[in-house]
Design an enzyme around this catalytic site. Structure first.
Site, PDB file in Angstrom:
ATOM      1  N   LYS A  22       0.833  -1.214   0.000  1.00 19.53           N
ATOM      2  CA  LYS A  22       0.000   0.000   0.000  1.00 19.53           C
ATOM      3  C   LYS A  22       0.868   1.264   0.000  1.00 19.53           C
ATOM      4  CE  LYS A  22      -1.543   1.636   4.072  1.00 19.53           C
ATOM      5  NZ  LYS A  22      -1.186   3.045   4.261  1.00 19.53           N
ATOM      6  N   ASN A  23       1.859   1.295   0.882  1.00 17.30           N
ATOM      7  CA  ASN A  23       2.659   2.516   1.018  1.00 17.30           C
ATOM      8  C   ASN A  23       3.567   2.770  -0.183  1.00 17.30           C
ATOM      9  OD1 ASN A  23       1.457   3.001   3.426  1.00 17.30           O
ATOM     10  ND2 ASN A  23       3.262   2.607   4.700  1.00 17.30           N
ATOM     11  N   CYS A 120      -3.811  12.389  13.880  1.00 18.97           N
ATOM     12  CA  CYS A 120      -4.388  11.042  13.846  1.00 18.97           C
ATOM     13  C   CYS A 120      -4.015  10.343  15.139  1.00 18.97           C
ATOM     14  CB  CYS A 120      -3.926  10.271  12.616  1.00 18.97           C
ATOM     15  SG  CYS A 120      -2.203   9.862  12.612  1.00 18.97           S
ATOM     16  N   ARG A 125       1.548  14.391  13.636  1.00 18.74           N
ATOM     17  CA  ARG A 125       1.944  14.171  12.240  1.00 18.74           C
ATOM     18  C   ARG A 125       1.819  15.416  11.351  1.00 18.74           C
ATOM     19  NH1 ARG A 125      -0.039   8.347  10.226  1.00 18.74           N
ATOM     20  NH2 ARG A 125       1.731   8.527   8.836  1.00 18.74           N
ATOM     21  N   ILE A 127       3.009  18.322   8.453  1.00 21.37           N
ATOM     22  CA  ILE A 127       3.614  18.181   7.113  1.00 21.37           C
ATOM     23  C   ILE A 127       4.550  19.372   6.845  1.00 21.37           C
ATOM     24  CG2 ILE A 127       1.836  16.719   6.069  1.00 21.37           C
ATOM     25  CD1 ILE A 127       0.838  19.349   4.663  1.00 21.37           C
ATOM     26  N   ASP A 128       5.059  19.952   7.941  1.00 20.03           N
ATOM     27  CA  ASP A 128       5.935  21.124   7.809  1.00 20.03           C
ATOM     28  C   ASP A 128       7.171  20.843   6.942  1.00 20.03           C
ATOM     29  OD1 ASP A 128       6.436  19.416  10.091  1.00 20.03           O
ATOM     30  OD2 ASP A 128       8.053  20.780  10.647  1.00 20.03           O
ATOM     31  N   LEU A 129       7.682  19.608   7.003  1.00 13.28           N
ATOM     32  CA  LEU A 129       8.901  19.305   6.243  1.00 13.28           C
ATOM     33  C   LEU A 129       8.610  19.242   4.740  1.00 13.28           C
ATOM     34  CD1 LEU A 129      10.271  16.564   8.677  1.00 13.28           C
ATOM     35  CD2 LEU A 129      11.043  18.926   8.504  1.00 13.28           C
ATOM     36  N   ASP A 309       5.775   0.529  11.797  1.00 12.19           N
ATOM     37  CA  ASP A 309       4.537  -0.124  11.360  1.00 12.19           C
ATOM     38  C   ASP A 309       4.471  -1.602  11.765  1.00 12.19           C
ATOM     39  OD1 ASP A 309       3.615   2.205  10.306  1.00 12.19           O
ATOM     40  OD2 ASP A 309       3.873   1.666   8.207  1.00 12.19           O
ATOM     41  N   ARG A 401      -8.111  -0.400   5.563  1.00 11.80           N
ATOM     42  CA  ARG A 401      -7.328   0.616   4.854  1.00 11.80           C
ATOM     43  C   ARG A 401      -6.055   0.015   4.273  1.00 11.80           C
ATOM     44  NH1 ARG A 401      -5.448   4.973   8.361  1.00 11.80           N
ATOM     45  NH2 ARG A 401      -4.279   5.246   6.452  1.00 11.80           N
TER      46      ARG A 401
END
Ligand code: UD1
Length: 422
Positions: A22-23, A120, A125, A127-129, A309, A401
């Site tokens: 998936k990833n 989450c 988490r 997303i600044d980077l 994970d 998911r």
């Protein structure tokens, strides 16, 4: 709402086929936005996140025959002009990885409006980077009404140093830089196999990328990318989850279509715990449970370290190990929610900050438990496989998911598991 019912105590034996990752699939789907040409993706897993990404791409005007995914695990994508530059909140909120469209949209259209994903269960988490990296390539970015609004007439190659290793951040920047003018160097980049998978696909689209799989990735921008026919790598997390299913139930499972080399740290740790893992051919391995599982310590880290994970599933295994094990989570700040559910099943686990101490071996008993995130749900299924009586796992949409028909695959191996809504 669906629940999963597991009656523990069965020894799992047999063969299981590992699905596509998936990833690895998610960024390749987003990469289809980089070209007007046709992209063929093969070995896509039939899971909810892939469906959501397909819908997101369709909403932007990309042609995508999503029913092909369930029929033969493939999808043909075509993002012909005009495509919309917006990823709406309704879809992004259900899947953080939607942020992967930010880089491709900006590079192709010069603009992108992507909803901020929000927090989450496993942490804030941010997303600044991703944002800082795209700014380095010359984008103007603001946050307005919950959306990231990015603009750039032409992205310009630059040096981007990630303060912290980020998988999707590296992927976003790699995609954006592929259509930027000049050279981009990503430093402290993620080395995950999923990043290499994306780089391979981008190269077959005509991108000039070197160094993927190391911490320094060099991308020489090109003015156009073409179509590609790309096969997704096997899912190392699904493979690791089935390895633990074999070990925890005292069984023996052959995994077909996995890449053991992507799992070396997990395999080494399993071996420390006494589990026998035999790599049979290049794409398969056999897992045999030992007479007695031994406790061992784990520290989660970026690849090639022990994958975060796999942390929840390994905690499940350690509840059945003799001795005390310590699991240290260094990637996400609050990723121990599964522990409290395992404690309700009889596990003896103490959480202090980012460390979980598991005192084994404990007899688990079936209970009603709630899945908090994707991997946590898998760990509760694993715990249910060794618990006496019935375990009922609620909120299995998390599981859907990222795991393709997990209850079907486990059933084939001998598990007493069903899905229902009672
Ligand atoms: C990806 C995986 C996820 C896995 C994670 C870590 C996908 C779709 N998801 O998620 O399954 O658990 O890698 O292996 O591939 N961070 C920041 N700012 C950022 C970006 C990240 O502070 O802009 C932090 C995160 O909060 C986290 C750490 O960096 O603490 C690593 O996160 P990251 O590698 O970005 O995870 P994802 O790419 O979201």
């Amino acid at each position: 709402m669906d629940k999963i019912f597991v009656k523990g105590g069965e020894v799992l034996r047999g063969t299981v086929h590992i699905s596509g990752a998936k990833n690895a699939a998610l960024p390749t789907m987003a990469a289809s936005l980089l070209t007007e040409d046709q992209i063929i993706l093969r070995n896509l897993p039939q899971v909810r996140d892939i469906e959501t990404t397909g819908k997101l791409l369709q909403e932007m005007g990309c042609e995508a025959e999503l029913d092909q995914i369930s029929k033969n695990h493939m999808c043909i994508l075509r993002a012909k002009d005009p495509i919309a530059c917006e990823a709406p909140y309704e879809l992004v909120k259900t899947m953080r990885a939607s942020v992967l469209v930010l880089g491709p949209l900006l590079a192709r259209l010069g603009q992108a409006n992507v909803s901020l994903p929000g927090g989450c269960a496993i942490g804030a988490r941010p997303i600044d980077l991703h944002i800082e990296g795209l700014k380095k390539l010359g984008a103007t970015i603001s946050i307005e009404h919950g959306y990231v609004k990015a603009r750039a007439d032409q992205l310009i190659g630059s040096k981007v140093v990630f303060d912290q290793i980020t998988v999707t951040g590296t992927e976003n920047l790699m995609m954006a830089a592929s259509l930027a003018k000049g050279e981009t160097i990503l430093l402290n980049a993620a080395c995950e196999p999923e990043v290499i998978n994306l780089a391979n696909m981008l190269r077959s689209m005509g991108a000039l990328i070197e160094g993927d799989g190391t911490k320094t990735i060099r991308i020489n921008g090109v003015s156009n990318l073409n179509g590609a026919d790309h096969t997704i790598i096997p899912d190392r997390i699904e493979a690791g989850t089935f390895m633990i299913a074999g070990a925890i139930t005292g069984g023996e499972i052959e995994l077909i279509g996995c890449q053991p080399c992507h799992l070396s740290t997990v395999i080494n740790t399993m071996r420390q715990a006494g589990v026998i893992v035999e790599e049979t051919e290049r794409n398969s391995c056999i897992v045999r449970a030992p007479h007695e599982i031994q406790a061992c310590n784990v520290i989660t880290k970026e690849y090639p370290g022990f994958a975060t994970d796999m942390q929840a599933q390994f905690m499940g295994l350690m509840t059945q190990a003799h001795g005390t094990s310590i699991i240290t989570e260094t990637v996400f700040e609050s990723r121990f929610l599964h522990a409290s559910e395992m404690i309700r099943m009889g596990a003896n686990i103490k959480i202090e900050g980012n460390q979980a101490t598991i005192f084994g071996k404990t007899s688990l008993t079936g209970a009603n438990v709630i899945a908090s995130d994707l991997r946590a749900s898998a760990s509760l299924v694993l715990a249910g496989l060794v618990a006496t009586g019935e375990t009922i796992i609620d909120r299995v949409y998390h599981l859907d998911r990222g795991y393709e028909r997990i209850e079907h695959k486990l059933k084939t191996l001998g598990a007493k598991i069903i899905r229902g809504s009672k």
